[in-house]
Scaffold this motif. Structure first.
Motif, PDB file in Angstrom:
ATOM      1  N   ALA A 225       0.986  -1.199  -0.084  1.00 38.87           N
ATOM      2  CA  ALA A 225       0.086   0.090  -0.114  1.00 38.87           C
ATOM      3  C   ALA A 225       0.710   1.321  -0.070  1.00 38.87           C
ATOM      4  CB  ALA A 225      -0.903  -0.248   1.268  1.00 38.87           C
ATOM      5  N   GLU A 226       1.930   1.414   0.842  1.00 36.43           N
ATOM      6  CA  GLU A 226       2.865   2.655   0.800  1.00 36.43           C
ATOM      7  C   GLU A 226       3.480   2.684  -0.709  1.00 36.43           C
ATOM      8  OE1 GLU A 226       5.873   1.879   3.738  1.00 36.43           O
ATOM      9  OE2 GLU A 226       4.280   2.686   5.573  1.00 36.43           O
ATOM     10  N   LEU A 227       3.863   1.639  -1.166  1.00 42.10           N
ATOM     11  CA  LEU A 227       4.555   1.673  -2.578  1.00 42.10           C
ATOM     12  C   LEU A 227       3.349   2.460  -3.536  1.00 42.10           C
ATOM     13  CD1 LEU A 227       6.725   1.377  -4.565  1.00 42.10           C
ATOM     14  CD2 LEU A 227       6.032  -0.754  -5.032  1.00 42.10           C
ATOM     15  N   ALA A 287      -4.124   1.352  -7.859  1.00 40.18           N
ATOM     16  CA  ALA A 287      -5.182   1.551  -6.819  1.00 40.18           C
ATOM     17  C   ALA A 287      -5.931   0.426  -6.936  1.00 40.18           C
ATOM     18  CB  ALA A 287      -5.978   2.616  -7.336  1.00 40.18           C
ATOM     19  N   LEU A 288      -6.327  -0.295  -7.882  1.00 42.08           N
ATOM     20  CA  LEU A 288      -7.103  -1.631  -7.831  1.00 42.08           C
ATOM     21  C   LEU A 288      -6.373  -2.844  -6.965  1.00 42.08           C
ATOM     22  CD1 LEU A 288      -8.687  -1.554 -11.394  1.00 42.08           C
ATOM     23  CD2 LEU A 288      -9.964  -0.906  -9.145  1.00 42.08           C
ATOM     24  N   LEU A 289      -4.913  -2.836  -7.162  1.00 42.77           N
ATOM     25  CA  LEU A 289      -4.297  -3.988  -6.539  1.00 42.77           C
ATOM     26  C   LEU A 289      -4.569  -3.793  -4.823  1.00 42.77           C
ATOM     27  CD1 LEU A 289      -0.870  -4.015  -8.183  1.00 42.77           C
ATOM     28  CD2 LEU A 289      -2.795  -5.487  -8.721  1.00 42.77           C
ATOM     29  N   VAL A 290      -4.785  -2.735  -4.442  1.00 39.17           N
ATOM     30  CA  VAL A 290      -4.832  -2.537  -2.835  1.00 39.17           C
ATOM     31  C   VAL A 290      -6.202  -2.169  -2.636  1.00 39.17           C
ATOM     32  CG1 VAL A 290      -2.558  -2.135  -2.501  1.00 39.17           C
ATOM     33  CG2 VAL A 290      -4.000  -0.178  -3.020  1.00 39.17           C
ATOM     34  N   GLY A 291      -7.348  -2.405  -3.442  1.00 37.87           N
ATOM     35  CA  GLY A 291      -8.581  -1.906  -3.068  1.00 37.87           C
ATOM     36  C   GLY A 291      -9.093  -0.666  -2.852  1.00 37.87           C
ATOM     37  N   ALA A 292      -8.277   0.202  -3.378  1.00 33.49           N
ATOM     38  CA  ALA A 292      -8.261   1.793  -3.190  1.00 33.49           C
ATOM     39  C   ALA A 292      -9.091   2.311  -3.994  1.00 33.49           C
ATOM     40  CB  ALA A 292      -7.043   2.512  -3.217  1.00 33.49           C
ATOM     41  N   ASN A 293      -9.589   3.659  -3.905  1.00 37.75           N
ATOM     42  CA  ASN A 293     -10.529   4.312  -4.764  1.00 37.75           C
ATOM     43  C   ASN A 293      -9.743   5.523  -5.395  1.00 37.75           C
ATOM     44  OD1 ASN A 293     -12.900   5.059  -6.377  1.00 37.75           O
ATOM     45  ND2 ASN A 293     -13.257   6.625  -4.630  1.00 37.75           N
ATOM     46  N   PRO A 311      -8.691   1.928   1.883  1.00 34.64           N
ATOM     47  CA  PRO A 311      -9.394   1.459   3.195  1.00 34.64           C
ATOM     48  C   PRO A 311      -8.253   0.754   4.132  1.00 34.64           C
ATOM     49  CG  PRO A 311      -9.613   0.180   1.247  1.00 34.64           C
ATOM     50  CD  PRO A 311      -8.777   1.007   0.829  1.00 34.64           C
ATOM     51  N   ILE A 312      -8.527   0.730   5.476  1.00 36.35           N
ATOM     52  CA  ILE A 312      -7.765   0.157   6.394  1.00 36.35           C
ATOM     53  C   ILE A 312      -8.677  -0.340   7.379  1.00 36.35           C
ATOM     54  CG2 ILE A 312      -5.992   0.403   8.231  1.00 36.35           C
ATOM     55  CD1 ILE A 312      -4.715   2.759   6.852  1.00 36.35           C
ATOM     56  N   ALA A 313      -8.301  -1.768   7.563  1.00 33.64           N
ATOM     57  CA  ALA A 313      -9.238  -2.325   8.520  1.00 33.64           C
ATOM     58  C   ALA A 313      -9.180  -1.768   9.757  1.00 33.64           C
ATOM     59  CB  ALA A 313      -8.712  -3.921   8.772  1.00 33.64           C
TER      60      ALA A 313
END
Length: 317
Positions: A225-227, A287-293, A311-313
């Motif tokens: 996610a950081e990358l 973005a799709l790789l980490v479920g981001a919008n 998103p973060i749990a």
């Protein structure tokens, strides 16, 4: 009941009603046809066509919605699936289409992850070679130029010093490229430090005034996610420096409800009617790789705004 039988029975019902009216109703047909009979038959035909059109419109409405969804679907911007409505064959078709979309998105995510992983590996290899091979060679050339310049008569010494400075500038540029290919500061000092270094570099080379807003508590982001955040910010800043003609740029990385949000906003000329290029599509794939919008659009004050929400749990403000 299949779509074929539904349409067949609708038409059969309309024709049956018409035949019954002719057989058992007061309507007759003379030879030659009388004017009143022609009017009645014409009105009956119009009523049959209207009833048939209305019934078919109602029955085929789910197919029209599915057609619109198929024409506008974009795997890089997932949206809600078409509702499974209609009877028999139509509902099965919509359900199959939704299952196909799920499969295509999963396959695309897998292939994109492999491609980006290979890309990052190639970037690391090239950066390492630039640093170890080209960097060391240029360093040796600079030292040799200095040694020769110290032993050269004055008329040529100044020229050799100029060549030495040009070579040093080239070495600095190669090191800058290597850092962009492989953000070592991201691995060593963390995401915020890497973004600060990136914005400082962009500001120095483009003259854009950069304002930074970074929250200190950004726990919950893994390395992948950081990358993704770093690469999206890097692409957005690069696009601004190259194409936006902006004078000011704001970059913020903050806690948001349920996750973390990156926002890059400039006061440049904006996107206009230009289609999304490879850079923006690359950001969407990451973005799709980490479920981001990811959203890219006009900034409230003019220019362009790039917004990435991860998103973060159990994320909270």
């Amino acid at each position: 009941m299949s779509l074929f039988w539904r349409i067949f029975l609708l038409n059969a019902a309309v024709l049956t009603v018409a035949v019954n009216l002719l057989l058992f109703g007061p309507v007759t047909v003379s030879t030659p046809v009388l004017f009143t009979e022609a009017v009645i038959l014409t009105a009956g035909l119009a009523a049959m066509l209207l009833a048939n059109a209305v019934l078919l419109r109602i029955g085929l409405a789910p197919l029209q919605r599915l057609t619109r969804a198929m024409a506008t679907i974009d795997l890089l911007q997932p949206g809600p699936r078409p509702a499974v409505t209609g009877h028999a064959g139509i509902a099965d078709l919509i359900r199959t289409f939704n299952a196909m979309l799920d499969r295509l998105e999963a396959e695309r995510a897998t292939s994109t992850a492999r491609a980006l992983s290979a890309q990052e590996g190639e970037r690391r290899r090239i950066a390492q070679e630039l640093h170890d091979e080209v960097g060391q060679t240029l360093t040796a050339v600079i030292l040799e130029l200095k040694r020769v310049a110290d032993r050269t008569p004055e008329p040529l010494r100044g020229e050799l010093h100029q060549v030495q400075e040009t070579t040093r500038d080239s070495l600095d540029e190669i090191r800058r490229i290597a850092r962009r290919l492989r953000p070592g500061v991201l691995e060593e000092l963390g995401l915020v430090s890497a973004l600060r270094a990136l914005t400082t570099e962009i500001s120095q080379h483009s003259g854009v005034v950069v304002r930074q807003h970074f929250d200190s508590d950004l726990t919950g982001l893994d390395e992948e996610a950081e990358l993704v955040v770093y690469r999206v910010a890097q692409e957005a800043l690069t696009n601004t420096a190259r194409h936006a003609d902006a004078r000011r740029l704001d970059i913020a990385l903050r806690r948001a409800p349920g996750g973390v949000e990156l926002r890059v906003r400039d006061d440049g000329r904006g996107l206009g009617q230009a289609a999304e290029g490879a850079g923006i599509r690359g950001m969407r794939e990451r973005a799709l790789l980490v479920g981001a919008n990811l959203t890219v659009g006009a900034s409230p004050g003019g220019g362009t705004e790039v917004r990435l929400r991860l998103p973060i749990a159990n994320g909270s403000n």
